[in-house]
Write a protein that holds these residues in place. Sequence first.
Motif, mmCIF file in Angstrom:
data_model
loop_
_atom_site.group_PDB
_atom_site.id
_atom_site.type_symbol
_atom_site.label_atom_id
_atom_site.label_comp_id
_atom_site.label_asym_id
_atom_site.label_seq_id
_atom_site.Cartn_x
_atom_site.Cartn_y
_atom_site.Cartn_z
ATOM 1 N N TYR A 1 -14.701 -24.891 -9.953
ATOM 2 C CA TYR A 1 -14.983 -23.373 -9.765
ATOM 3 C C TYR A 1 -16.306 -22.920 -10.282
ATOM 4 C CZ TYR A 1 -9.808 -23.157 -9.350
ATOM 5 O OH TYR A 1 -8.515 -23.294 -9.019
ATOM 6 N N ASN A 2 -17.419 -23.668 -10.081
ATOM 7 C CA ASN A 2 -18.673 -23.246 -10.416
ATOM 8 C C ASN A 2 -18.829 -23.140 -11.732
ATOM 9 O OD1 ASN A 2 -19.695 -23.573 -7.644
ATOM 10 N ND2 ASN A 2 -19.383 -21.273 -7.310
ATOM 11 N N GLY A 3 -17.911 -23.828 -12.489
ATOM 12 C CA GLY A 3 -18.224 -23.579 -14.131
ATOM 13 C C GLY A 3 -17.336 -22.930 -14.674
ATOM 14 N N ALA A 4 -16.248 -22.174 -13.892
ATOM 15 C CA ALA A 4 -15.320 -21.174 -14.416
ATOM 16 C C ALA A 4 -14.212 -22.044 -15.233
ATOM 17 C CB ALA A 4 -14.700 -20.236 -13.600
ATOM 18 N N LEU A 5 -14.123 -23.226 -14.868
ATOM 19 C CA LEU A 5 -13.011 -24.081 -15.797
ATOM 20 C C LEU A 5 -13.720 -25.608 -15.965
ATOM 21 C CD1 LEU A 5 -10.185 -24.900 -16.438
ATOM 22 C CD2 LEU A 5 -9.733 -25.796 -14.390
ATOM 23 N N ILE A 6 -13.589 -25.845 -17.100
ATOM 24 C CA ILE A 6 -14.053 -27.273 -17.509
ATOM 25 C C ILE A 6 -12.900 -28.142 -17.832
ATOM 26 C CG2 ILE A 6 -15.358 -28.595 -19.053
ATOM 27 C CD1 ILE A 6 -17.496 -26.404 -19.213
ATOM 28 N N ILE A 7 -12.276 -29.028 -17.539
ATOM 29 C CA ILE A 7 -11.185 -29.649 -18.086
ATOM 30 C C ILE A 7 -11.266 -31.059 -18.165
ATOM 31 C CG2 ILE A 7 -10.398 -29.822 -15.527
ATOM 32 C CD1 ILE A 7 -7.388 -29.345 -16.359
ATOM 33 N N ASP A 8 -10.696 -31.766 -19.138
ATOM 34 C CA ASP A 8 -10.055 -33.273 -19.336
ATOM 35 C C ASP A 8 -9.021 -33.514 -18.465
ATOM 36 O OD1 ASP A 8 -9.380 -35.653 -20.318
ATOM 37 O OD2 ASP A 8 -10.224 -35.308 -21.925
ATOM 38 N N ILE A 9 -9.457 -34.436 -17.406
ATOM 39 C CA ILE A 9 -8.427 -34.398 -16.443
ATOM 40 C C ILE A 9 -7.508 -35.637 -16.960
ATOM 41 C CG2 ILE A 9 -9.973 -33.896 -14.439
ATOM 42 C CD1 ILE A 9 -10.370 -37.118 -13.789
ATOM 43 N N TYR A 10 -7.786 -36.329 -17.608
ATOM 44 C CA TYR A 10 -7.022 -37.424 -18.306
ATOM 45 C C TYR A 10 -6.113 -36.900 -19.358
ATOM 46 C CZ TYR A 10 -10.702 -39.844 -16.010
ATOM 47 O OH TYR A 10 -11.587 -40.459 -15.023
ATOM 48 N N THR A 11 -6.269 -35.921 -20.132
ATOM 49 C CA THR A 11 -5.277 -35.328 -21.121
ATOM 50 C C THR A 11 -4.850 -33.850 -20.641
ATOM 51 O OG1 THR A 11 -7.078 -33.982 -22.348
ATOM 52 C CG2 THR A 11 -6.685 -36.298 -22.998
ATOM 53 N N ARG A 12 -5.431 -33.229 -19.407
ATOM 54 C CA ARG A 12 -4.911 -31.866 -19.008
ATOM 55 C C ARG A 12 -5.463 -30.914 -20.014
ATOM 56 N NH1 ARG A 12 -5.328 -33.707 -14.651
ATOM 57 N NH2 ARG A 12 -4.604 -31.605 -13.635
ATOM 58 N N HIS A 13 -6.473 -31.145 -20.950
ATOM 59 C CA HIS A 13 -6.710 -29.991 -21.927
ATOM 60 C C HIS A 13 -7.954 -29.133 -20.953
ATOM 61 C CE1 HIS A 13 -8.040 -27.850 -25.185
ATOM 62 N NE2 HIS A 13 -9.453 -28.499 -25.315
ATOM 63 N N ARG A 14 -7.563 -27.922 -20.949
ATOM 64 C CA ARG A 14 -8.491 -26.995 -20.277
ATOM 65 C C ARG A 14 -9.610 -26.609 -21.693
ATOM 66 N NH1 ARG A 14 -6.681 -24.254 -15.302
ATOM 67 N NH2 ARG A 14 -5.184 -25.698 -14.217
ATOM 68 N N ILE A 15 -10.696 -27.155 -21.411
ATOM 69 C CA ILE A 15 -11.854 -26.831 -22.583
ATOM 70 C C ILE A 15 -12.395 -25.542 -22.579
ATOM 71 C CG2 ILE A 15 -13.897 -27.619 -23.649
ATOM 72 C CD1 ILE A 15 -12.739 -30.588 -22.253
ATOM 73 N N LEU A 16 -12.663 -25.127 -21.275
ATOM 74 C CA LEU A 16 -13.384 -23.833 -21.039
ATOM 75 C C LEU A 16 -12.887 -23.233 -20.029
ATOM 76 C CD1 LEU A 16 -15.557 -21.736 -22.084
ATOM 77 C CD2 LEU A 16 -17.043 -22.990 -20.662
ATOM 78 N N GLU A 17 -12.499 -21.977 -20.066
ATOM 79 C CA GLU A 17 -11.985 -20.916 -18.911
ATOM 80 C C GLU A 17 -12.629 -19.733 -18.846
ATOM 81 O OE1 GLU A 17 -7.548 -21.662 -17.762
ATOM 82 O OE2 GLU A 17 -7.573 -22.080 -19.910
ATOM 83 N N ARG A 18 -13.268 -19.509 -17.824
ATOM 84 C CA ARG A 18 -14.078 -17.992 -17.754
ATOM 85 C C ARG A 18 -13.887 -17.373 -16.533
ATOM 86 N NH1 ARG A 18 -19.809 -17.622 -19.564
ATOM 87 N NH2 ARG A 18 -19.165 -15.553 -19.502
ATOM 88 N N PRO A 19 -12.368 -17.146 -16.176
ATOM 89 C CA PRO A 19 -12.268 -16.328 -14.975
ATOM 90 C C PRO A 19 -12.596 -14.940 -14.998
ATOM 91 C CG PRO A 19 -10.271 -16.282 -16.538
ATOM 92 C CD PRO A 19 -11.395 -17.218 -17.047
ATOM 93 N N ILE A 20 -12.867 -14.114 -13.642
ATOM 94 C CA ILE A 20 -13.065 -12.791 -13.528
ATOM 95 C C ILE A 20 -11.652 -12.116 -13.914
ATOM 96 C CG2 ILE A 20 -13.545 -11.144 -11.763
ATOM 97 C CD1 ILE A 20 -14.682 -13.370 -10.109
ATOM 98 N N PRO A 21 -11.631 -11.207 -14.864
ATOM 99 C CA PRO A 21 -10.484 -10.507 -15.241
ATOM 100 C C PRO A 21 -10.016 -9.505 -14.441
ATOM 101 C CG PRO A 21 -12.437 -9.819 -16.477
ATOM 102 C CD PRO A 21 -13.044 -10.924 -15.604
ATOM 103 N N PRO A 22 -8.793 -9.094 -14.529
ATOM 104 C CA PRO A 22 -8.267 -7.983 -13.474
ATOM 105 C C PRO A 22 -9.027 -7.074 -13.017
ATOM 106 C CG PRO A 22 -6.485 -8.808 -14.991
ATOM 107 C CD PRO A 22 -7.814 -9.397 -15.528
ATOM 108 N N GLY A 23 -9.608 -6.178 -14.015
ATOM 109 C CA GLY A 23 -10.324 -4.978 -13.808
ATOM 110 C C GLY A 23 -11.436 -5.235 -12.870
ATOM 111 N N LYS A 24 -12.410 -6.079 -13.247
ATOM 112 C CA LYS A 24 -13.598 -6.990 -12.526
ATOM 113 C C LYS A 24 -13.297 -7.303 -11.236
ATOM 114 C CE LYS A 24 -16.983 -6.121 -15.584
ATOM 115 N NZ LYS A 24 -17.943 -5.112 -15.310
ATOM 116 N N LEU A 25 -12.040 -7.990 -11.252
ATOM 117 C CA LEU A 25 -11.557 -8.659 -9.878
ATOM 118 C C LEU A 25 -11.432 -7.482 -9.004
ATOM 119 C CD1 LEU A 25 -10.919 -11.326 -8.289
ATOM 120 C CD2 LEU A 25 -8.629 -11.104 -9.355
ATOM 121 N N ILE A 26 -10.582 -6.273 -9.428
ATOM 122 C CA ILE A 26 -10.373 -5.390 -8.547
ATOM 123 C C ILE A 26 -11.604 -4.656 -7.936
ATOM 124 C CG2 ILE A 26 -9.168 -2.975 -8.580
ATOM 125 C CD1 ILE A 26 -7.039 -4.258 -10.333
#
Length: 278
Positions: free
Chosen positions: A66-91
Amino acid sequence: MYHMLVTDIDGTLLDSEGKVPEETKKILAVLREKRGFIITIATGRMLARAESIAREIMINAPLICYNGALIIDIYTRHRILERPIPPGKLIELIELLKEWGYEVIVYENETIKVERFNERTRWYINQCEGIECNVVHDMIDYVKQKNLSSYKVFAVGDVSKVVKVPAELLFKLEQNFEVSLAEESHMEINLKGVSKGSAVKFLADAFRIDSTEVITIGDGYNDVSMLKYAGLGIAMGNATEHIKGHAKYITLTNCENGLLDIVNKFIVPQEKISLEDL
């Protein structure tokens, strides 16, 4: 000396048939196993469309989606960094895009949401083969009801001809979001500060690798930030002139073993690997 290589997927890692060439996999294996390289992917794709390719080339560092919004270890499934667009900004974002006549694609839990099926949304859905797509008739109401945040939004413009995104709209969007053009008419939109470049920096810092020791390879607008960050930012020969202008080196196209060219010029210039050696 370089220690980390980060590659884009579409137009870079994949050839014209949408496959990772066998030679590319062998070259990456040599870098990983004999040179100790840290190798991963930075893509605008969602996890569900990137993971199989990451496993195919056997990345040994977390995957950037997602262009850097999610960094994940695909082997352990650990989501290292998550930076989504929050609801207010999304609206706010959805309202602005609809005001300018764009079809809005919102991501939720590895599915995509659209308000309707039409020529433009089908154009995008056809690129996401195997991904669940649901129609929500009022996207803003849907976001409010679910208090939804989203890693990325894709704004679909005209699909019948190239119609450049208006400069006024870009200016408004860039106040609160990161915007990458897609085929000139469309946009990939992330939260401000979220980019492939910031994600590659996050990983490099975690591995205690300086930017001068990083190689990044890409061909699209969303690759510019990581091309500028890396000590060696490389544009594919099939990239546009704008993208090439941000690169320190331009390699061959994604159908001409561009990766081998990079390895021989910058990693093992004294040895010169040939396809016959692989």
